[in-house]
Design a protein around this motif. Sequence first.
Motif, PDB file in Angstrom:
ATOM      1  N   ARG A 242     -35.387  50.576  78.347  1.00  0.00           N
ATOM      2  CA  ARG A 242     -35.956  50.441  79.778  1.00  0.00           C
ATOM      3  C   ARG A 242     -36.110  49.249  80.547  1.00  0.00           C
ATOM      4  O   ARG A 242     -37.157  48.795  79.648  1.00  0.00           O
ATOM      5  CB  ARG A 242     -36.835  51.690  79.733  1.00  0.00           C
ATOM      6  CG  ARG A 242     -37.373  51.915  81.055  1.00  0.00           C
ATOM      7  CD  ARG A 242     -38.721  52.710  81.180  1.00  0.00           C
ATOM      8  NE  ARG A 242     -39.034  52.874  82.343  1.00  0.00           N
ATOM      9  CZ  ARG A 242     -40.512  53.529  82.585  1.00  0.00           C
ATOM     10  NH1 ARG A 242     -40.998  54.117  81.809  1.00  0.00           N
ATOM     11  NH2 ARG A 242     -40.947  53.550  84.046  1.00  0.00           N
ATOM     12  N   ILE A 243     -35.522  48.717  81.368  1.00  0.00           N
ATOM     13  CA  ILE A 243     -35.860  47.539  81.767  1.00  0.00           C
ATOM     14  C   ILE A 243     -36.406  47.758  83.371  1.00  0.00           C
ATOM     15  O   ILE A 243     -35.778  48.270  84.178  1.00  0.00           O
ATOM     16  CB  ILE A 243     -34.959  46.402  82.055  1.00  0.00           C
ATOM     17  CG1 ILE A 243     -34.363  46.272  80.405  1.00  0.00           C
ATOM     18  CG2 ILE A 243     -35.379  45.172  82.592  1.00  0.00           C
ATOM     19  CD1 ILE A 243     -32.965  45.246  80.322  1.00  0.00           C
ATOM     20  N   ASN A 244     -37.823  47.563  83.768  1.00  0.00           N
ATOM     21  CA  ASN A 244     -38.436  48.136  84.769  1.00  0.00           C
ATOM     22  C   ASN A 244     -38.081  49.632  84.744  1.00  0.00           C
ATOM     23  O   ASN A 244     -38.587  50.307  83.883  1.00  0.00           O
ATOM     24  CB  ASN A 244     -37.950  47.291  86.110  1.00  0.00           C
ATOM     25  CG  ASN A 244     -38.423  45.900  86.032  1.00  0.00           C
ATOM     26  OD1 ASN A 244     -39.456  45.757  85.691  1.00  0.00           O
ATOM     27  ND2 ASN A 244     -37.485  45.139  86.329  1.00  0.00           N
ATOM     28  N   ASP A 245     -37.356  50.186  85.907  1.00  0.00           N
ATOM     29  CA  ASP A 245     -37.249  51.868  85.682  1.00  0.00           C
ATOM     30  C   ASP A 245     -35.752  51.889  85.487  1.00  0.00           C
ATOM     31  O   ASP A 245     -35.540  53.217  85.691  1.00  0.00           O
ATOM     32  CB  ASP A 245     -37.666  52.241  87.218  1.00  0.00           C
ATOM     33  CG  ASP A 245     -39.108  52.291  87.265  1.00  0.00           C
ATOM     34  OD1 ASP A 245     -39.911  52.164  86.281  1.00  0.00           O
ATOM     35  OD2 ASP A 245     -39.535  52.202  88.518  1.00  0.00           O
ATOM     36  N   THR A 246     -34.948  51.093  85.150  1.00  0.00           N
ATOM     37  CA  THR A 246     -33.574  51.325  84.816  1.00  0.00           C
ATOM     38  C   THR A 246     -33.380  51.398  83.317  1.00  0.00           C
ATOM     39  O   THR A 246     -33.836  50.772  82.432  1.00  0.00           O
ATOM     40  CB  THR A 246     -32.654  50.113  85.340  1.00  0.00           C
ATOM     41  OG1 THR A 246     -32.845  50.040  86.648  1.00  0.00           O
ATOM     42  CG2 THR A 246     -31.291  50.363  85.220  1.00  0.00           C
ATOM     43  N   ALA A 289     -37.029  39.711  78.505  1.00  0.00           N
ATOM     44  CA  ALA A 289     -37.587  41.198  79.243  1.00  0.00           C
ATOM     45  C   ALA A 289     -39.000  41.293  78.708  1.00  0.00           C
ATOM     46  O   ALA A 289     -40.133  41.832  79.530  1.00  0.00           O
ATOM     47  CB  ALA A 289     -36.676  42.253  79.197  1.00  0.00           C
ATOM     48  N   ASN A 292     -41.352  38.847  79.582  1.00  0.00           N
ATOM     49  CA  ASN A 292     -41.964  38.751  81.024  1.00  0.00           C
ATOM     50  C   ASN A 292     -42.534  40.201  81.417  1.00  0.00           C
ATOM     51  O   ASN A 292     -42.985  40.311  82.743  1.00  0.00           O
ATOM     52  CB  ASN A 292     -40.868  38.228  82.158  1.00  0.00           C
ATOM     53  CG  ASN A 292     -39.519  39.315  82.082  1.00  0.00           C
ATOM     54  OD1 ASN A 292     -39.694  40.549  82.059  1.00  0.00           O
ATOM     55  ND2 ASN A 292     -38.441  38.608  82.474  1.00  0.00           N
ATOM     56  N   SER A 294     -40.995  43.060  81.822  1.00  0.00           N
ATOM     57  CA  SER A 294     -40.210  44.079  82.522  1.00  0.00           C
ATOM     58  C   SER A 294     -39.430  44.829  81.224  1.00  0.00           C
ATOM     59  O   SER A 294     -38.698  46.076  81.912  1.00  0.00           O
ATOM     60  CB  SER A 294     -38.810  43.270  83.032  1.00  0.00           C
ATOM     61  OG  SER A 294     -38.094  42.407  82.275  1.00  0.00           O
ATOM     62  N   LYS A 296     -40.078  48.015  79.466  1.00  0.00           N
ATOM     63  CA  LYS A 296     -40.910  49.034  79.226  1.00  0.00           C
ATOM     64  C   LYS A 296     -40.839  49.776  78.277  1.00  0.00           C
ATOM     65  O   LYS A 296     -41.912  50.325  77.488  1.00  0.00           O
ATOM     66  CB  LYS A 296     -40.937  49.748  80.387  1.00  0.00           C
ATOM     67  CG  LYS A 296     -41.024  48.946  82.045  1.00  0.00           C
ATOM     68  CD  LYS A 296     -42.113  48.342  82.185  1.00  0.00           C
ATOM     69  CE  LYS A 296     -42.292  47.704  83.482  1.00  0.00           C
ATOM     70  NZ  LYS A 296     -43.447  46.870  83.701  1.00  0.00           N
ATOM     71  N   ALA A 325     -45.784  53.046  77.587  1.00  0.00           N
ATOM     72  CA  ALA A 325     -45.646  53.367  78.860  1.00  0.00           C
ATOM     73  C   ALA A 325     -46.307  54.657  79.335  1.00  0.00           C
ATOM     74  O   ALA A 325     -46.167  55.781  78.664  1.00  0.00           O
ATOM     75  CB  ALA A 325     -44.163  53.432  79.412  1.00  0.00           C
TER      76      ALA A 325
END
Length: 362
Positions: A242-246, A289, A292, A294, A296, A325
């Motif tokens: 899961r990268i940010n919300d994707t 990711a 930084n 991103s 999650k 998360a």
Amino acid sequence: MTDQKYNKIDIERIEKSKVNDVDFNNIDFGRKFTDHMFYCDFIDGAWQQPKIVPYQAMTIEPSARVFHYGQAVFEGMKAYKDDNGNAFLFRPEDNHKRINISAARLAIPEFPKEYFMKGLATLMDMDKDWIKPGIGNSLYVRPFVFAFEPAISAAPAQAYRFMIICSPAKAYYTGKVRVLFAEKYSRSADGGVGYAKAAGNYAAQFYPTSLAQKKGYQQIIWTDASTHEYLEEAGTMNIFFRINDTLVTAPTSDRILDGITRKSILQLAEDNNIPVEVRRVTVSEIKEAARNGSLKEIFGTGTAAVISPISAFEHSEEVFEIPDASDSYATIFKKKLLDIQHNLAEDKHGWRFEIKQPETSR
């Protein structure tokens, strides 16, 4: 005593069930087995009469080809029971399709769907007392086929045995999982058998996994054999990032197993308007990711594991811890999946297969 109750399957029932001797609250995965087993032999170019007999040891000649050339494939699936005592399998037709895909890759004859589905339903009906209700309880079902022809010449066998055995199960992994990203060893390569559930795929990863376990990791996330730059799957799980919300996952290929739980998660994501990218995923991308913030979540999916959150990964001696998360996709998807499997939620995709006593024509 032979019971001809079920059409096309010869049945011999156990005299006394072992079910009351089992402590279902304390079960090691895959070490206890139900009262009966299904088998069907391929001889003289055809599958013979299917049988269900008491679970027992078998006599196989030491020259059986499976011991010498590894012709063996298997499947993994689960049965569940709701609070009303109704029992269900989850997407069994997908398991039948996949075991035949695996079999074809190893030059093993396909097993008939009628025998597979009727054998499953009959065996589950006979051993339904081993399926316990409640979230977290299930019956693990292991279909498999192997070459038992006694011959040691290097060629496909002429005789095979297809079997189904069952084992009561709880969680495969408890808690979160820590993983290594592979840098040296490979699980599979282009043109190989990585997409098949071949027994040898798992044997080949035991050694590198044991090395990872000595460093405190439960699993390896395998990378491509050519460059070790692309993340593919773990030893017993498909992998999601899961990268940010994707939600991101690698595409299936001849190196990656087409996981049934994986497909279910992709569908649940679509149902819940969660953006998904099915594409190649690089090690460098995931490390950046993680740095930084991103990244999650990482979680694995599979029949035995269901969904296993990954709390940390290591690559090139660098360890990355993944914070919890608050809106964890792993938690959301696991609940939705288990609710469908245990008949606690609507099954709008027709994934549940209710176990009923098979109809007969006799």
